[in-house]
Design an enzyme around this catalytic site. Structure first.
Site, PDB file in Angstrom:
ATOM      1  N   GLU A   1       8.931   1.496   2.272  1.00  0.00           N
ATOM      2  CA  GLU A   1       8.456   2.128   1.061  1.00  0.00           C
ATOM      3  C   GLU A   1       7.509   3.225   1.532  1.00  0.00           C
ATOM      4  OE1 GLU A   1       6.398   0.178  -2.663  1.00  0.00           O
ATOM      5  OE2 GLU A   1       7.327  -1.341  -1.387  1.00  0.00           O
TER       6      GLU A   1
ATOM      7  N   ARG B   1       7.670 -12.271  10.654  1.00  0.00           N
ATOM      8  CA  ARG B   1       6.966 -11.008  10.805  1.00  0.00           C
ATOM      9  C   ARG B   1       6.000 -11.118  11.981  1.00  0.00           C
ATOM     10  NH1 ARG B   1       5.428  -9.245   6.074  1.00  0.00           N
ATOM     11  NH2 ARG B   1       3.716  -7.937   6.748  1.00  0.00           N
TER      12      ARG B   1
ATOM     13  N   LYS C   1      -1.043  -2.992   4.588  1.00  0.00           N
ATOM     14  CA  LYS C   1      -1.251  -1.572   4.317  1.00  0.00           C
ATOM     15  C   LYS C   1      -2.495  -1.348   3.474  1.00  0.00           C
ATOM     16  CE  LYS C   1       3.539  -0.141   4.233  1.00  0.00           C
ATOM     17  NZ  LYS C   1       4.631  -0.088   3.260  1.00  0.00           N
TER      18      LYS C   1
HETATM   19  P1  ATP Z   1       2.855  -4.197   3.987  1.00  0.00           P
HETATM   20  O1  ATP Z   1       3.022  -5.596   3.497  1.00  0.00           O
HETATM   21  O2  ATP Z   1       1.945  -4.053   5.159  1.00  0.00           O
HETATM   22  O3  ATP Z   1       2.569  -3.207   2.914  1.00  0.00           O
HETATM   23  P2  ATP Z   1       5.637  -3.878   3.783  1.00  0.00           P
HETATM   24  O4  ATP Z   1       6.441  -4.986   4.296  1.00  0.00           O
HETATM   25  O5  ATP Z   1       5.438  -3.833   2.329  1.00  0.00           O
HETATM   26  O6  ATP Z   1       4.267  -3.812   4.598  1.00  0.00           O
HETATM   27  P3  ATP Z   1       7.661  -1.910   3.931  1.00  0.00           P
HETATM   28  O7  ATP Z   1       7.510  -0.448   3.902  1.00  0.00           O
HETATM   29  O8  ATP Z   1       8.293  -2.563   2.769  1.00  0.00           O
HETATM   30  O9  ATP Z   1       6.195  -2.487   4.193  1.00  0.00           O
HETATM   31  O10 ATP Z   1       8.327  -2.392   5.289  1.00  0.00           O
HETATM   32  C1  ATP Z   1       9.507  -1.857   5.832  1.00  0.00           C
HETATM   33  C2  ATP Z   1      10.125  -2.877   6.740  1.00  0.00           C
HETATM   34  O11 ATP Z   1       9.203  -3.286   7.750  1.00  0.00           O
HETATM   35  C3  ATP Z   1      10.536  -4.120   5.992  1.00  0.00           C
HETATM   36  O12 ATP Z   1      11.881  -4.390   6.335  1.00  0.00           O
HETATM   37  C4  ATP Z   1       9.602  -5.186   6.490  1.00  0.00           C
HETATM   38  O13 ATP Z   1      10.273  -6.403   6.569  1.00  0.00           O
HETATM   39  C5  ATP Z   1       9.196  -4.690   7.867  1.00  0.00           C
HETATM   40  N1  ATP Z   1       7.862  -5.172   8.217  1.00  0.00           N
HETATM   41  C6  ATP Z   1       6.719  -4.938   7.553  1.00  0.00           C
HETATM   42  N2  ATP Z   1       5.687  -5.574   8.145  1.00  0.00           N
HETATM   43  C7  ATP Z   1       6.197  -6.241   9.215  1.00  0.00           C
HETATM   44  C8  ATP Z   1       5.646  -7.098  10.234  1.00  0.00           C
HETATM   45  N3  ATP Z   1       4.352  -7.414  10.272  1.00  0.00           N
HETATM   46  N4  ATP Z   1       6.483  -7.593  11.179  1.00  0.00           N
HETATM   47  C9  ATP Z   1       7.783  -7.273  11.159  1.00  0.00           C
HETATM   48  N5  ATP Z   1       8.367  -6.493  10.238  1.00  0.00           N
HETATM   49  C10 ATP Z   1       7.591  -5.973   9.267  1.00  0.00           C
HETATM   50 MG    MG Z   2       7.323  -4.029   1.138  1.00  0.00          MG
END
Ligand code: ATP
Ligand code: MG
Length: 611
Positions: free
Chosen positions: A64, A299, A309
């Protein structure tokens, strides 16, 4: 194809994991071999007449665009792009922009930069545009109408509060909405009203009609469309209804021919709905078969780091750090500025592997991967971070007043034979040199192998001053020191053994007890050196809802004015060095210039955090 394609045999040396096993088994069985690919994403009809998909598998990284990517995303990027590379597939970069929030171009660009910097191309070409989920809104709407037509979706106009209560919980089955039994005709009309903008935000949602008694709450008629009268940055005012993530995501995967949709464990409970939706749309002939499948992995949780984030944004907005790219931030831009290399992050992702259960990875694992990469690549240099002047009192007598003796050392001591000449460092020694303050001790602790003056023992005997080598220079013997008005040592004195220059026949004619690093006063350059440490002093800064700001490490940045050897005049932003005995440093990509040398400590030479 994602680059660089390794020789066919290479992936066989990589540790296997459950995802590799699934992919290999799918390849053997030809699970996806009959899929067609029309060159761009689309529905079943779009792909129907096309040739077979040249990509053996398709994975995707779907961020996102609402923040900077962090080390957890790096794991996901290396995983998804790495699998595509290793199995002759393609990995898609797809912006998940189904929320009609204002698009932030800063984030979009930084995400593309980060993926490229890590070494990957998306969507099958080096100059391809990323995909964006909002391009699929038309199809998503059609899929929703199809579900209504099949009696598989209904417009619910309960209040949000009633909807929540009636959903039940883990111990209580849900209760049917009074709107659940609406006719298909009514639902089609009401959904059309939603779309036409006749209903205000929050007054109705479209729900899939599945099972209000399902033990999985996600299957209790999940909402799939909501009303939001908002202007979308790509689709403008075309829509006032927007798909929910759980509905949108599987469809995005299907239209893009994704074979293996890899996500983090918190989506495990969503998988039944993912499969339900894919099965319904396949039956209806709307999407190509077989549909994509979702697989979950743990994760990345890294000690001494927060990766949410929201929390990273808070660190920036409250000025606990200088920005998203502060070298203490776990963002990809921060790691890069700190001195991390793409190779070190790829090694890290591979080393931690993929598992199905959550765990914490020790921060030192990440640091170890960087040390490993820089050990053979980073040019050596000498630097003095806390300078103390050393005067060679017999220099003029030995060599003549004002004499300066050229010295040389290899930039890469472990480089293959023959390369050292190319990468030699040149510097010189004279009467005065800078040494590290803690390389002199008036009263040496036991086992001290650096400079200490002659000492008169209680029995009247005298222990002579220590004899040590100035690395790449001469062997010297400490004779004493001067002190300032406060009693602090202001100058160290020693005599030089003139025949002992490194690399000459007499080099070993005197026995030295140790070797210290130094920089000649005459040719030293001044540099700002930023000594970074971990941003948090607790292993799990935000565990259990703890206020993570409480454990900010007050000593995470200490800037010093150092002296460095003259070869560093050529350092370009981003160049990495090993400052001998001190650690790995990088010329800061923002502030460093020819006229203002600035180096960041990337990582120490040894792990100082061992428990
Ligand atoms: P946050 O929770 O920090 O805002 P998010 O998961 O919402 O992160 P996205 O932009 O949706 O952020 O993430 C893009 C991709 O990165 C998704 O497929 C997610 O599964 C992966 N991802 C995010 N954080 C991690 C992590 N700590 N370890 C592995 N993969 C991750
Ligand atoms: Mg997300």
């Amino acid at each position: 194809m994602s680059k660089p394609a390794p020789p066919a045999a290479e992936h066989e040396h990589k540790p296997s994991n459950f995802l590799r096993q699934i992919i290999e088994s799918d390849l053997v069985q030809g699970t996806h071999a009959q899929r067609r690919w029309a060159g761009s994403p689309g529905d079943a009809a779009h792909h129907a007449q096309a040739a077979l998909d040249p990509a053996k598998i398709r994975t995707r990284f779907p961020p996102e665009p609402n923040g900077y990517l962090h080390v957890g995303h790096a794991k996901s990027i290396c995983l998804n792009f790495g699998l595509a590379r290793d199995y002759q597939g393609i990995c898609h970069l797809r912006f998940d922009d189904t929320n009609p929030e204002k698009e932030n171009l800063e984030y979009v660009n930084s995400i593309m930069d980060a993926v490229k910097w890590l070494g990957f191309d998306w969507n099958g070409a080096s100059d391809a545009s990323p995909y964006q989920a909002s391009d699929y809104f038309e199809f998503m709407h059609r899929a929703a109408v199809y579900l209504i037509e099949q009696g598989l979706a209904y417009v619910d106009e309960q209040s949000a509060e009633d909807m929540r209560i009636n959903r039940g919980d883990f111990s209580k089955p849900g209760i049917d909405s009074p709107f659940r039994s609406r006719s298909i005709q009514d639902n089609l009309q009401r959904f059309a009203d939603m779309r036409a903008g006749q209903l205000p935000d929050g007054s109705a949602v479209l729900r899939a009609k599945i099972d209000m008694a399902s033990p999985n709450i996600n299957m209790r008629d999940p909402a799939i469309y909501r009303i939001r009268h908002a202007t979308h940055h790509h689709t403008g005012d075309t829509w006032c209804i927007y798909p929910m993530y759980t509905f949108a995501h599987p469809i995005e995967d299907a239209l893009e021919n994704i074979t293996h949709s890899i996500c983090t464990l918190e989506f495990e409970d969503q998988r039944p709905f993912y499969d339900w939706l894919m099965a319904r749309l396949s039956e209806g002939g709307l999407i190509q078969t077989p549909p994509p499948r979702q697989y979950e992995f743990a994760r990345l949780n890294l000690t001494y780091v927060v990766t949410s984030k929201r929390k990273l944004a808070q660190l920036v907005s409250e000025h606990h750090v200088s920005g998203w790219d502060d070298p203490r931030m776990p963002t990809i831009v921060g790691l890069r500025r700190r001195g991390y290399t793409p190779a070190s992050l790829q090694t890290f992702a591979e080393r931690i592997g993929v598992t199905k259960s959550d765990s914490w990875i020790d921060y030192s694992t990440l640091e170890g991967c960087l040390r490993e990469d820089l050990e053979l690549k980073a040019h050596r240099a000498m630097a003095v971070l806390e300078p103390l002047k050393l005067v060679l009192t017999n220099w003029d007598e030995a060599f003549g007043a004002g004499h300066s003796e050229p010295c040389t050392l290899p930039a890469l001591p472990h480089a293959p034979e023959g390369q050292n000449e190319v990468a030699a460092r040149h510097f010189s020694i004279g009467k005065e040199v800078w040494i590290e303050r803690d390389d002199f001790a008036e009263v040496p602790p036991k086992g001290y192998k650096r400079l200490s003056p002659p000492l008169t023992n209680p029995d009247g005997s005298v222990t002579p001053g220590s004899v040590i080598r100035l690395k790449g220079g001469y062997i010297i013997q400490c004779t004493g020191c001067l002190k300032d008005a406060n009693g602090a040592v202001s100058e160290v004195h020693a005599t030089v053994f003139p025949q002992t220059k490194s690399g000459t026949a007499g080099a070993d004619s005197v026995k030295a007890k140790g070797v210290i690093t130094w920089v000649g006063v005459a040719d030293a350059l001044r540099a700002e050196v930023r000594l970074y440490d971990r941003l948090f002093s607790e292993e799990h800064p935000d565990a259990g809802g703890k206020d993570f700001l409480q454990s900010l490490n007050p000593d995470s940045l200490k800037a010093v004015t150092a002296y460095v050897e003259p070869s560093l005049a050529q350092a370009k932003a981003d160049d990495k060095f090993q400052f001998e005995r001190l650690g790995y440093f990088v010329a800061d990509r923002v502030d460093h210039s020819e006229h203002n040398l600035v180096f960041n400590r990337a990582v120490g030479l040894k792990d100082n955090w061992v428990k």
